[in-house]
Design a protein around this motif. Structure first.
Motif: not given
Length: 771
Positions: A588-590, A617-618, A627-628, A649-651
């Motif tokens: 999973l992308k973390v 966040r995953m 977004n949050t 995001s990953t950025k």
């Protein structure tokens, strides 16, 4: 009448001492040589006449006690006593240094001398000198002109701490430096209080009969939390922590002020000859931990209430209705403690004028004593409540009866309201506990079978951390404290105790654990196990012996020198590899969301490991942005789109990595540049020097210009690319690793970074946002 006689005798003795010692002022020297003697009519002055050594007498309980003392020459304050355990006779006491190097106090009425120092083998070339610091030292003089310190008074403090005198411990000898209060004001025998330096917590503490009753709090910006500013305004503190010693001392910034701390027989730590308080341990009753550093070490007796203190009053007891008992061999603080613990005690008075001994009283009402301010009565120490000023009249029906009626009425009303609620609540809790126990058992079996994760018993975790003691605490993570623990197998682990206020239930906790335990990479801290017990949720990680990256980068120059350029470049590459795994190669992308120096831990080989996934966040690998409404993380490391709009995001992690990379190169925090005259943050400072082609001025001075210039330039270039304003302009972690490892020139040129601050305005990158 006896008190008046005592005062007259004491005044006569002081006058005689002044007359006899004044005869020898012109002949005074700062040293004793072998064969020299020093008696009660002598004074030994330091070279600049700041301090002098003489035999000094105190009157206590009708008896004179004589000590070899060092006094401040400006105000005659006693700062050290040689023979605090054994008083001598003033008229025939002699300090001598013999030809074998033995420094001792003798007086004919006692056959056994008081030995201050005796060498293992005779030494025939010694000298005892009173220094201008107030330290009385015995040295061995060598033929080549060098000296060896054999003994010093600073190693044996009494009740006063003066500049450069130490508190702490000598690790080579095991010797401890600490202050002891006098038994009474006139008796130098050690009393009930001690002032010590606690190296693990880096704070001062006062013990009463071995129990910690007061702590100074942490040292921040050269100031202790629980010491008044007036008491430390002119002081600079020095803390030493190494293989030789752990110690605390201070110096004064004003050379014209004679500054010292003195621990009284009642537990008050004074400064400047009782001009003010450093600490009031006499107000720490063992149950209170909110008043000025007081520590909790006992439960409050049922007959006492918070706010109870001893107040000195002039009273006339009615002895027909008052009962009392006596104890002759205890000090004032012991009298307070005994009366406090005895519910039959209303107050006490001291038996002797020197403050020793006490008589405990019990009275039943205010009619048993009279308070008269017009005539001097007897001095009593009466228990009163400092919040309400309520005297303790045992057996009366006054405030106790009123309180009882009010409390009973409220209890009846509350009982009627709460009865049904409690009954219903009990049933709900029992059902919830039954379900949680079933879920817990299934949870443990599932984690152990599918993921090889250890599920530890709570009692084992408590034992491993010594009941979550402060000595075992490593730090504070995103969602709770972290402790060092040792399992029964001898394995050292880091144990993270999630805060009970966390909204996570067992199901959510299980899902998060299942995901984290699948993250396996050499640059991520490995999760070893967990524990769930009632409301406790605990994570067990591998232990990192070399602490976190910020411990070396930002603390002081000595630690930063342990990170040479090769280690720093290796750490940068390791962090990048760990982030690449989280972003691309894990199932999973973390997105970490809180990447910073304190969350980079170092193993025994100084390899970096990313830690603290409490804010992570995953997503599936197909998702790329979210977004949050609740922004979490650390300002200074947040990307602009996340800090301002909640979009991450990953950025976002790439931006944090860029800030961290620049901190590793410069050895400075991103926020460390902010002040009125220098408004640039670290990112802005790097950008200014990059534009002027002076970026090598950025490199941490502790590297002493020993680094690979091409690698440093490449890292600064990459760091500026990572902190671009727009997320799409930042490189991916794959591109970053390629740029770090490749020798080819980086084609992309950095633009003005986000949150770039100039003197008269600040703006984001390019010309899109101005403030």
């Amino acid at each position: 009448m006896r008190l008046i006689l005592q005062k007259l005798v004491l005044a006569f003795m002081h006058l005689w001492l002044w007359w006899s010692s004044s005869i020898h002022v012109d002949a005074a020297d700062d040293s004793l040589n072998p064969g020299d003697t020093f008696n009660s009519s002598s004074q030994l002055y330091s070279k600049s006449r700041n301090y002098f050594l003489d035999f000094y007498s105190l009157l206590s309980g009708g008896e004179f006690f004589t000590y070899l003392a060092i006094q401040n020459a400006h105000d005659n304050t006693i700062v050290w006593d040689a023979n605090k355990e054994q008083s001598v006779h003033q008229n025939d006491a002699v300090l001598s240094l013999n030809f074998s190097g033995v420094l001792k106090i003798e007086y004919p009425s006692v056959n056994k001398p008081i030995i201050l120092y005796s060498p293992p083998q005779p030494i025939n070339n010694t000298v005892a000198t009173l220094l201008d610091t107030g330290n009385f030292v015995l040295q061995h003089l060598h033929s080549n002109g060098t000296t060896t310190l054999l003994w010093q008074s600073f190693d044996y403090p009494t009740n006063t701490l003066i500049p450069t005198m130490k508190l702490g411990v000598n690790h080579k000898t095991g010797h401890r430096w600490l202050l002891f209060s006098y038994l009474t004001e006139g008796r130098a025998t050690p009393g009930g209080f001690s002032l010590e330096w606690e190296p693990k917590g880096q704070e001062l503490m006062i013990r009463r009969r071995g129990k910690v009753c007061w702590k100074s709090g942490k040292l921040r910006n050269n100031r202790f939390e629980h010491i008044p500013e007036d008491a430390q305004g002119v002081l600079n503190y020095s803390i030493v922590s190494n293989g030789n010693e752990d110690s605390f001392s201070f110096t004064s910034t004003n050379e014209n002020i004679t500054y010292f701390w003195s621990l009284s027989d009642t537990g008050r730590l004074y400064y400047d000859d009782k001009e003010g308080y450093v600490a009031r341990a006499d107000l720490c009753y063992g149950y209170n931990n909110t008043d000025g550093g007081c520590q909790r070490w006992q439960d409050i007796p049922k007959c006492r209430i918070p706010g109870d203190v001893f107040t000195k009053k002039s009273l006339y007891p009615n002895y027909e209705n008052v009962t009392y008992e006596e104890n002759e061999n205890i000090s004032h603080s012991d009298c307070e403690a005994a009366c406090w613990s005895n519910c039959n005690c209303s107050g006490f008075k001291e038996l002797y004028t020197d403050g020793s001994g006490c008589r405990f009283y019990q009275w039943n009402s205010s009619k048993d004593y009279i308070v008269d301010g017009t005539v001097s009565g007897e001095d009593f120490y009466v228990l009163e409540n400092k919040r309400n000023i309520i005297p303790h009249h045992h057996g009366t029906k006054g405030w106790i009866w009123i309180s009882t009626v009010i409390a009973t009425t409220l209890l009846i009303i509350c009982a009627l309201i709460l009865c049904l609620a409690i009954k219903k609540r009990k049933h709900v809790l029992q059902e919830k506990k039954r379900k949680e126990m079933t879920l817990m058992e299934d949870f443990g079996n599932d984690l152990n079978k599918k993921h090889g994760l250890k599920v530890l018993d709570y009692s084992l975790v408590v034992a491993a951390t010594n009941e979550f003691s402060s000595e075992n605490k490593l730090g504070q993570g995103g969602f709770g404290p972290v402790y060092k623990g040792t399992l029964p197998t001898g394995e050292e682990v880091a144990i993270k105790r999630l805060a009970r206020s966390s909204a996570q239930g067992i199901v959510e906790f299980k899902n998060e654990l299942t995901l984290i335990c699948e993250l396996q990479h050499m640059n991520l801290v490995q999760l070893l196990g967990c524990c769930i017990h009632e409301e406790e949720k605990i994570l067990i990680y591998e232990y990192m012996p070399n602490k976190s990256l910020d411990f070396y980068l930002f603390e002081d120059g000595t630690r930063s020198k342990l990170l040479d350029w090769n280690k720093r470049f290796s750490i940068i590459q390791g962090i990048a590899q760990g982030l690449l795994y989280l972003h691309k190669y894990s199932r999973l992308k973390v997105i970490h969301r809180d990447l910073k120096a304190s969350n980079i831990l170092l193993d025994e080989n100084m390899n970096p490991k990313i830690s603290d996934f409490g804010m992570a966040r995953m997503f599936t690998q197909q998702d790329s942005i979210s977004n949050t409404n609740k922004v979490v993380g650390t300002y200074g490391y947040m990307s602009p789109e996340y800090a301002m709009e909640g979009v991450f995001s990953t950025k976002s992690d790439v931006y944090s990595f860029g800030v961290l990379l620049l901190e590793i190169v410069t050895g400075r925090k991103n926020t460390s540049f902010y002040d009125d005259d220098h408004p640039l943050n670290l990112v802005g400072h790097v950008w200014e020097l990059w534009k002027d082609d002076k970026y090598f001025e950025l490199v941490d001075p502790s590297l002493n210009e020993v680094f690979d210039h091409e690698e440093v330039q490449r890292c600064i270039h990459i760091g500026l690319l990572c902190v671009e304003h727009y997320a799409n302009d930042r490189p991916t972690m794959s591109n970053i690793i390629l740029m770090l490892t490749s020798k080819s020139e980086i084609v992309s040129l950095p633009q003005i970074p986000a949150f770039y601050v100039q003197r008269n305005h600040c703006f984001y990158s390019r010309n899109d946002y101005f403030y």
